[in-house]
Design an enzyme around this catalytic site. Structure first.
Site, PDB file in Angstrom:
ATOM      1  N   ASN A  86       0.694  -1.242   0.108  1.00 21.59           N
ATOM      2  CA  ASN A  86       0.011   0.011   0.229  1.00 21.59           C
ATOM      3  C   ASN A  86       0.844   1.286  -0.216  1.00 21.59           C
ATOM      4  OD1 ASN A  86      -1.723  -2.100   2.029  1.00 21.59           O
ATOM      5  ND2 ASN A  86      -2.698  -1.360   0.386  1.00 21.59           N
ATOM      6  N   ILE A  93       1.218   6.933   0.235  1.00 23.54           N
ATOM      7  CA  ILE A  93       0.421   6.160   1.060  1.00 23.54           C
ATOM      8  C   ILE A  93      -1.053   6.062   0.491  1.00 23.54           C
ATOM      9  CG2 ILE A  93      -0.233   5.483   3.493  1.00 23.54           C
ATOM     10  CD1 ILE A  93       1.950   7.370   4.467  1.00 23.54           C
ATOM     11  N   CYS A  94      -1.407   4.737   0.267  1.00 22.45           N
ATOM     12  CA  CYS A  94      -2.723   4.443  -0.217  1.00 22.45           C
ATOM     13  C   CYS A  94      -3.626   3.799   1.118  1.00 22.45           C
ATOM     14  CB  CYS A  94      -2.953   3.612  -1.296  1.00 22.45           C
ATOM     15  SG  CYS A  94      -4.645   3.025  -1.839  1.00 22.45           S
ATOM     16  N   VAL A  95      -4.346   4.458   1.747  1.00 22.65           N
ATOM     17  CA  VAL A  95      -5.009   3.938   2.945  1.00 22.65           C
ATOM     18  C   VAL A  95      -6.585   4.555   2.846  1.00 22.65           C
ATOM     19  CG1 VAL A  95      -4.308   5.555   4.586  1.00 22.65           C
ATOM     20  CG2 VAL A  95      -5.258   3.342   5.558  1.00 22.65           C
ATOM     21  N   LEU A 128      -0.622  -0.039  -4.371  1.00 28.49           N
ATOM     22  CA  LEU A 128      -0.008   0.863  -5.122  1.00 28.49           C
ATOM     23  C   LEU A 128       1.321   0.162  -5.641  1.00 28.49           C
ATOM     24  CD1 LEU A 128      -0.316   4.225  -3.182  1.00 28.49           C
ATOM     25  CD2 LEU A 128      -1.768   3.369  -5.346  1.00 28.49           C
TER      26      LEU A 128
END
Length: 267
Positions: A86, A93-95, A128
């Site tokens: 992620n 950052i992918c959250v 990602l």
């Protein structure tokens, strides 16, 4: 250079309160770096959670707050390289907390905790980093090996410069040397100018034992040491002859010889 003027006064006030709280009581494994000149950029050092491939690592991240924060979520980036499904190769950052699940009421503490939890439980479905996501799903051991490798190269905690054990060993060695030096000083003091130490009694017992005829050991007797008055010289005592008695005997013998000679001349 960005300043706090980019944010509304009420947001600056709220952020100042949050940052102070984070500095005084930081979340577990997270240390926030406060920049009083610009609250729109928040830095934090995140420790890798125990039991994960990121253990023993420290990862620097930043949160970028937009001018309409908190109505829009901050953008998060890892500045330290990390192998994670992620987190993109550029650190983004992918959250969900920073995207569709964002709520203006969420504070910075919640965001930071969620990011650290992401290191414990990645979500490969919304990856990602496709390589990390695929590896996590197909071969966890290989994924963990890659993640540990990145951690060891880019995020390893600095080790202490000095080891307690080494310091203790050095101190012990130093004490031993000082003790030996003290003994040497005592020896030097006792042999100043070559003078011998006084014996505790007129006759000193040698540490060397000699065996007599009956096989028993007898201490060797040393003659008492007599100081001669000259620096560095000593003499062993020897029995003194009575010089006066010997001279009188010689004189008496001479008188007898003289008396015999006179008697012979008379004849």
């Amino acid at each position: 250079m960005a300043t706090n003027e980019n944010l509304p006064p009420n947001v600056i006030k709220q952020l100042a309160k949050e940052l102070k709280n984070l500095d005084e009581t930081p979340p577990e494994g997270i240390k926030v770096v406060v920049n009083d000149d610009d609250f729109s950029i928040i830095y934090a050092d995140v420790e890798g959670p125990a039991g994960t491939p990121y253990e023993n690592g420290v990862f620097r991240m930043k949160l970028l707050l937009s001018h309409d924060f908190p109505h829009s979520p901050p953008k998060g980036y890892f500045l330290t390289k990390i192998f994670h499904p992620n987190i993109a190769t550029n650190g983004e950052i992918c959250v969900n907390t920073l995207k569709k699940d964002w709520n203006p009421s969420l504070g910075l503490r919640h965001v930071l905790i969620v990011v650290r939890c992401l290191l414990i439980e990645p979500f490969p479905e919304s990856a990602l980093n496709e390589q990390a996501g695929k590896m996590l799903l197909e071969n966890y051991e290989e994924y963990a090996r890659h993640a540990r490798l990145y951690t060891g190269i880019h995020a390893l905690k600095p080790k202490p410069k000095f080891k307690t054990g080494a310091i203790s060993e050095s101190t012990t060695a130093l004490n031993v040397d000082q003790t030996n030096t003290s003994v040497l000083n005592v020896d030097q003091k006792n042999t100043v100018s070559g003078a011998a130490l006084p014996l505790p009694s007129p006759l000193a017992t040698s540490t060397v034992a000699t065996k007599g005829g009956n096989g028993q050991e007898h201490p060797a007797i040393l003659a008492p040491v007599i100081e001669t008055g000259v620096s560095g010289s000593t003499a062993a005592a020897a029995p003194h002859k009575k010089e006066g008695g010997g001279l009188a005997k010689v004189q008496a013998d001479k008188k007898k010889m003289d008396a015999r000679k006179k008697s012979l001349k008379r004849l």
